[in-house]
Design a protein around this motif. Sequence first.
Motif, mmCIF file in Angstrom:
data_model
loop_
_atom_site.group_PDB
_atom_site.id
_atom_site.type_symbol
_atom_site.label_atom_id
_atom_site.label_comp_id
_atom_site.label_asym_id
_atom_site.label_seq_id
_atom_site.Cartn_x
_atom_site.Cartn_y
_atom_site.Cartn_z
ATOM 1 N N VAL A 13 0.841 -1.206 0.000
ATOM 2 C CA VAL A 13 0.000 0.000 0.000
ATOM 3 C C VAL A 13 0.869 1.247 0.000
ATOM 4 O O VAL A 13 2.037 1.215 0.388
ATOM 5 C CB VAL A 13 -0.971 0.035 1.212
ATOM 6 N N ASN A 14 0.261 2.363 -0.408
ATOM 7 C CA ASN A 14 0.939 3.655 -0.331
ATOM 8 C C ASN A 14 0.497 4.378 0.938
ATOM 9 O O ASN A 14 -0.282 3.839 1.728
ATOM 10 C CB ASN A 14 0.669 4.472 -1.605
ATOM 11 N N TYR A 47 6.571 -11.183 -2.697
ATOM 12 C CA TYR A 47 5.914 -10.492 -3.810
ATOM 13 C C TYR A 47 5.436 -9.103 -3.365
ATOM 14 O O TYR A 47 5.590 -8.120 -4.088
ATOM 15 C CB TYR A 47 4.772 -11.351 -4.332
ATOM 16 N N ALA A 48 4.863 -9.005 -2.180
ATOM 17 C CA ALA A 48 4.405 -7.708 -1.671
ATOM 18 C C ALA A 48 5.570 -6.738 -1.520
ATOM 19 O O ALA A 48 5.441 -5.551 -1.836
ATOM 20 C CB ALA A 48 3.683 -7.893 -0.340
ATOM 21 N N ILE A 49 6.712 -7.222 -1.069
ATOM 22 C CA ILE A 49 7.915 -6.388 -0.954
ATOM 23 C C ILE A 49 8.333 -5.875 -2.322
ATOM 24 O O ILE A 49 8.669 -4.701 -2.490
ATOM 25 C CB ILE A 49 9.054 -7.176 -0.271
ATOM 26 N N GLN A 50 8.320 -6.766 -3.303
ATOM 27 C CA GLN A 50 8.704 -6.376 -4.658
ATOM 28 C C GLN A 50 7.814 -5.243 -5.179
ATOM 29 O O GLN A 50 8.310 -4.254 -5.719
ATOM 30 C CB GLN A 50 8.619 -7.595 -5.578
ATOM 31 N N ASN A 56 5.512 1.131 -5.713
ATOM 32 C CA ASN A 56 4.974 2.167 -4.837
ATOM 33 C C ASN A 56 5.985 3.261 -4.529
ATOM 34 O O ASN A 56 5.625 4.438 -4.518
ATOM 35 C CB ASN A 56 4.433 1.558 -3.542
ATOM 36 N N VAL A 57 7.239 2.898 -4.273
ATOM 37 C CA VAL A 57 8.237 3.932 -3.949
ATOM 38 C C VAL A 57 8.425 4.893 -5.121
ATOM 39 O O VAL A 57 8.340 6.111 -4.936
ATOM 40 C CB VAL A 57 9.570 3.313 -3.472
ATOM 41 N N PRO A 58 8.661 4.405 -6.348
ATOM 42 C CA PRO A 58 8.797 5.358 -7.454
ATOM 43 C C PRO A 58 7.528 6.188 -7.702
ATOM 44 O O PRO A 58 7.606 7.370 -8.034
ATOM 45 C CB PRO A 58 9.098 4.480 -8.670
ATOM 46 N N ALA A 59 6.371 5.586 -7.539
ATOM 47 C CA ALA A 59 5.117 6.283 -7.829
ATOM 48 C C ALA A 59 4.673 7.222 -6.708
ATOM 49 O O ALA A 59 4.098 8.277 -6.969
ATOM 50 C CB ALA A 59 4.008 5.268 -8.109
ATOM 51 N N TYR A 60 4.916 6.848 -5.447
ATOM 52 C CA TYR A 60 4.371 7.593 -4.311
ATOM 53 C C TYR A 60 5.422 8.075 -3.312
ATOM 54 O O TYR A 60 5.092 8.752 -2.353
ATOM 55 C CB TYR A 60 3.357 6.727 -3.545
ATOM 56 N N VAL A 111 1.583 -3.543 9.633
ATOM 57 C CA VAL A 111 2.642 -3.158 8.708
ATOM 58 C C VAL A 111 3.877 -3.985 9.055
ATOM 59 O O VAL A 111 4.323 -4.000 10.209
ATOM 60 C CB VAL A 111 2.959 -1.667 8.803
ATOM 61 N N THR A 112 4.438 -4.668 8.045
ATOM 62 C CA THR A 112 5.634 -5.471 8.282
ATOM 63 C C THR A 112 6.894 -4.857 7.697
ATOM 64 O O THR A 112 7.992 -5.130 8.162
ATOM 65 C CB THR A 112 5.484 -6.896 7.710
ATOM 66 N N LYS A 113 6.736 -4.006 6.665
ATOM 67 C CA LYS A 113 7.899 -3.387 6.011
ATOM 68 C C LYS A 113 7.529 -1.990 5.531
ATOM 69 O O LYS A 113 6.378 -1.715 5.202
ATOM 70 C CB LYS A 113 8.335 -4.198 4.781
ATOM 71 N N GLU A 114 8.552 -1.139 5.460
ATOM 72 C CA GLU A 114 8.397 0.216 4.916
ATOM 73 C C GLU A 114 9.594 0.496 4.019
ATOM 74 O O GLU A 114 10.739 0.193 4.386
ATOM 75 C CB GLU A 114 8.356 1.233 6.047
ATOM 76 N N PHE A 115 9.330 1.059 2.849
ATOM 77 C CA PHE A 115 10.395 1.391 1.893
ATOM 78 C C PHE A 115 10.244 2.835 1.453
ATOM 79 O O PHE A 115 9.146 3.301 1.213
ATOM 80 C CB PHE A 115 10.331 0.464 0.664
ATOM 81 N N ARG A 116 11.396 3.511 1.326
ATOM 82 C CA ARG A 116 11.405 4.923 0.864
ATOM 83 C C ARG A 116 12.451 5.094 -0.202
ATOM 84 O O ARG A 116 13.383 4.404 -0.290
ATOM 85 C CB ARG A 116 11.704 5.869 2.027
#
Length: 116
Positions: A13-14, A47-50, A56-60, A111-116
């Motif tokens: 999710v974003n 798959y969700a991490i990918q 999501n990171v590039p888009a949001y 929430v299990t992971k966050e990427f920026r």
Amino acid sequence: MQTTETTYLFRPVNQAELDKIASSDWTKFPPRLPEQPIFYPVMNEEYAIQIAREWNVPAYGVGYVTKFAVNTNYLKKFKVENVGAEIHNELWVDADELEEFNNNIVGKIEVTKEFR
């Protein structure tokens, strides 16, 4: 005492989606937008991490991975759809069925992971 058998699913999710999940006390996913006819939880965290990292990171600017349990008997109505490589398995839930899907979530969305 009867216990419900559950299956863990994942959903990238974003920030806007995460804020709506939080406002539901972490119990449901927000309605789909008109251009989003399908809600697609994925079958594994890899798959969700990918998706969170590569889309999501590039888009949001941020991507989160959520994990949640769903009543296993309810999930039997959905066919597992493979959309690429071996790990790319997801369920396709029509947008108009999302409320029923949310009603079959057991416990909280986390929430299990966050990427920026």
